[in-house]
Design a protein around this motif. Structure first.
Motif, short mmCIF file in Angstrom:
data_model
loop_
_atom_site.label_atom_id
_atom_site.label_comp_id
_atom_site.label_asym_id
_atom_site.label_seq_id
_atom_site.Cartn_x
_atom_site.Cartn_y
_atom_site.Cartn_z
N TYR A 60 -3.92 25.13 -63.66
CA TYR A 60 -4.25 25.12 -62.24
C TYR A 60 -5.64 24.54 -62.06
O TYR A 60 -6.58 24.96 -62.74
N LEU A 92 -0.53 20.98 -54.87
CA LEU A 92 -0.35 22.25 -54.17
C LEU A 92 -1.13 22.20 -52.87
O LEU A 92 -2.36 22.11 -52.89
N GLY A 126 1.84 25.57 -50.45
CA GLY A 126 2.57 26.29 -51.49
C GLY A 126 3.87 26.91 -51.04
O GLY A 126 4.57 27.55 -51.83
N VAL A 135 -0.99 21.87 -61.82
CA VAL A 135 -0.92 22.03 -60.36
C VAL A 135 -2.30 21.74 -59.80
O VAL A 135 -3.28 22.35 -60.24
N ASP A 193 -4.50 21.97 -56.66
CA ASP A 193 -4.67 22.58 -55.35
C ASP A 193 -5.66 21.72 -54.55
O ASP A 193 -6.81 21.54 -54.97
N LYS A 248 -6.64 22.28 -51.39
CA LYS A 248 -7.21 22.96 -50.23
C LYS A 248 -8.73 23.09 -50.25
O LYS A 248 -9.33 23.49 -49.26
N LYS A 249 -9.36 22.76 -51.38
CA LYS A 249 -10.83 22.84 -51.43
C LYS A 249 -11.48 21.52 -51.02
O LYS A 249 -12.70 21.39 -51.03
N GLU A 306 -3.51 26.39 -37.96
CA GLU A 306 -4.76 25.70 -37.59
C GLU A 306 -4.51 24.62 -36.55
O GLU A 306 -5.25 24.49 -35.58
N SER A 336 0.67 30.33 -41.62
CA SER A 336 -0.70 30.45 -42.14
C SER A 336 -0.95 29.51 -43.30
O SER A 336 -2.10 29.27 -43.68
N ARG A 337 0.11 29.02 -43.91
CA ARG A 337 -0.04 28.22 -45.13
C ARG A 337 0.56 26.83 -45.04
O ARG A 337 0.03 25.89 -45.63
#
Ligand code: FES
Ligand code: FES
Lengths: 158, 285
Positions: free
Chosen positions: B3, B25, B28, B45, B47, B49-50, B74, B102-103
């Motif tokens: 990850y 990701l 998710g 994977v 991610d 989102k950062k 959002e 939310s995701r």
């Protein structure tokens, strides 16, 4: 196998855990942090039994990787009562008998709390839609909806 | 499985390019289900989102640039975007429960490449452009060119959808998305229809885009559906024609959610009703 060191805040407490990339946040809460109030119903995002708050948003913890939770703030059912004092929603669920087997209840309480925080005076329809991702196989939902609406009224001081 | 959560686009691209079996990701809500079901077995994977640019909505040339990892919740809270593109927001918000909202992200909905993805026909109707970042820099392609079949995309190794550009809207433009499901919500589209149309000052349609979801392996963009509206006042005759050509364009399969015949018929109905909503919105602007 790689293990990830994750620091997060859970119910206001700083916690550190090691997790494998295959572990979901739900797995971590239950198996690593022993917070077993959050339930696994489906593990696929369909039932809402695993609902928690993640950085202020209601999520299915079965759809979040444990490794993703770094630096996040998580709130679970265990943080809802203040010591022995139940949250008004918890009390109303008891008063209305809004549970039978109780498996869906932690998720529903977390989800209902999130609703009332953003919408203190929800309509019944709004409440039903908001909670549509929380499945209950026992109650038929009606008592749950009435308990949530009555809690909202009580919290507004009506 | 490894990850990684890079903070820059460059780092994300480098990671994706480094591993043939890497997965992006975002929210998710599809990826974790596929992991759990063992339908995928990635070694990495990534991610995204950062990465700030993937999480923000910004103004650009009179339009909006929406990060591919902006969630349904959002975007639904972005009043300005919602007032300009209500159909896009409605489509995205139809996906799943409060928890899923939310995701879930538009980038994920597009790249998961389900033929029934709700936000995709709405984005296509809106004329949205996907900005793709990769080892050779960035490229822009229409949203309809991203998915190439169920679960497949035109993205090359190391590439990811970074954002969507919703170009500046002409005056008197309205968009709408409708889907048919056999219940009130929390289901997968049996048929979806996105319509975006523009009227001139006299009320004649000068631009139209129609996209149909869940009735073929890919979201369809039938020109003849748009042509049915062009140059008309979107009157009864034009709507009847739209309904007819939309049904004719549908190439659905039979499955447990609907028969072929039913889907063909409902396609016309959804296209027509979406056009009526888009028309009312265009008149209101
Ligand atoms: S266990 Fe997460 S939604 Fe069912
Ligand atoms: S009380 Fe049994 S599932 Fe809800």
């Amino acid at each position: 196998m790689a293990r990830y060191h994750v620091s997060a805040t859970v119910n206001g407490d700083e916690v550190d855990f090691l997790c494998e990339p295959e572990q979901t946040l739900l797995d971590v809460l239950r198996d690593e942090l022993h917070l077993t109030g959050t339930k696994e119903g489906c593990a696929s995002g369909d039932c809402g039994a695993c609902s928690v708050m993640l950085d202020g948003r209601l999520v299915c913890s079965c759809l979040v990787m444990g490794a993703e939770a770094g630096d996040c703030s998580i709130e679970t059912i265990e943080g809802m009562a203040e010591g022995e004092r139940l949250h008004p929603l918890q009390q109303k669920f008891l008063d209305y008998a809004a549970l039978q087997c109780g498996y869906c209840t932690p998720g529903l309480l977390v989800a209902a709390k999130a609703l009332l925080e953003r919408s203190p005076d929800p309509t019944e329809i709004e409440t039903r839609y908001w909670l549509a991702g929380n499945l209950c196989r026992c109650t038929g939902y009606d008592k749950i909806i009435r308990a949530v609406l009555d809690t909202a009224a009580e919290m507004r001081g009506e | 499985m490894r990850y990684e959560a890079p903070e820059t686009m460059e780092a994300a691209v480098a990671l994706l390019a480094s591993d043939d079996n890497a997965r992006v990701l975002a929210g998710g809500t599809d990826l974790l289900v596929q992991l759990r079901a063992d339908t995928i077995d990635p070694s990495l994977v990534v991610d995204v989102k950062k990465i700030d640019a993937m999480r923000t909505v910004t103004a650009e040339d009179g339009g909006f640039r929406v990060g591919a990892a902006v969630t349904g919740a959002e975007l639904g809270e972005h009043e300005e975007f919602k007032s300009v593109w209500p159909g896009v927001v409605e489509a995205l918000e139809l996906i799943g429960s409060t928890q899923i909202q939310s995701r879930a992200t538009m980038g994920g909905n597009l790249c998961n490449a389900s033929p029934a993805a709700d936000s995709v026909p709405a984005m296509i109707a809106a004329g949205a452009i996907a900005t793709i970042e990769g080892p050779n820099g960035s490229r822009d392609i229409p949203v309809e060119d991203v998915a190439t079949g169920p679960g497949r995309t035109s993205l090359r190794k190391g590439e990811l959808v970074a954002s969507f550009l919703f170009p500046e809207q002409a005056p008197r433009t309205g968009d709408a998305y409708l889907r048919f499901i056999p219940r009130t919500e929390m289901d997968i589209a049996v048929v979806g229809a996105g319509v975006c149309l523009t009227l001139d000052e006299s009320g004649l349609c000068t631009a139209a885009r129609v996209s149909l979801g869940a009735v073929a392996a890919l979201a369809l963009v039938p020109d003849e559906a748009a042509d049915a509206l062009m140059g008309t006042s979107v009157d009864e005759a034009a709507l009847a024609r739209l309904s007819e050509v939309a049904s004719a364009a549908a190439k659905p399969i039979d499955d447990k959610r609907g028969t072929k015949e039913f889907r063909i018929q409902v396609t016309g109905v959804m296209a027509r009703r979406a056009a009526e909503i888009a028309l009312a919105r265009a008149k209101g602007k």
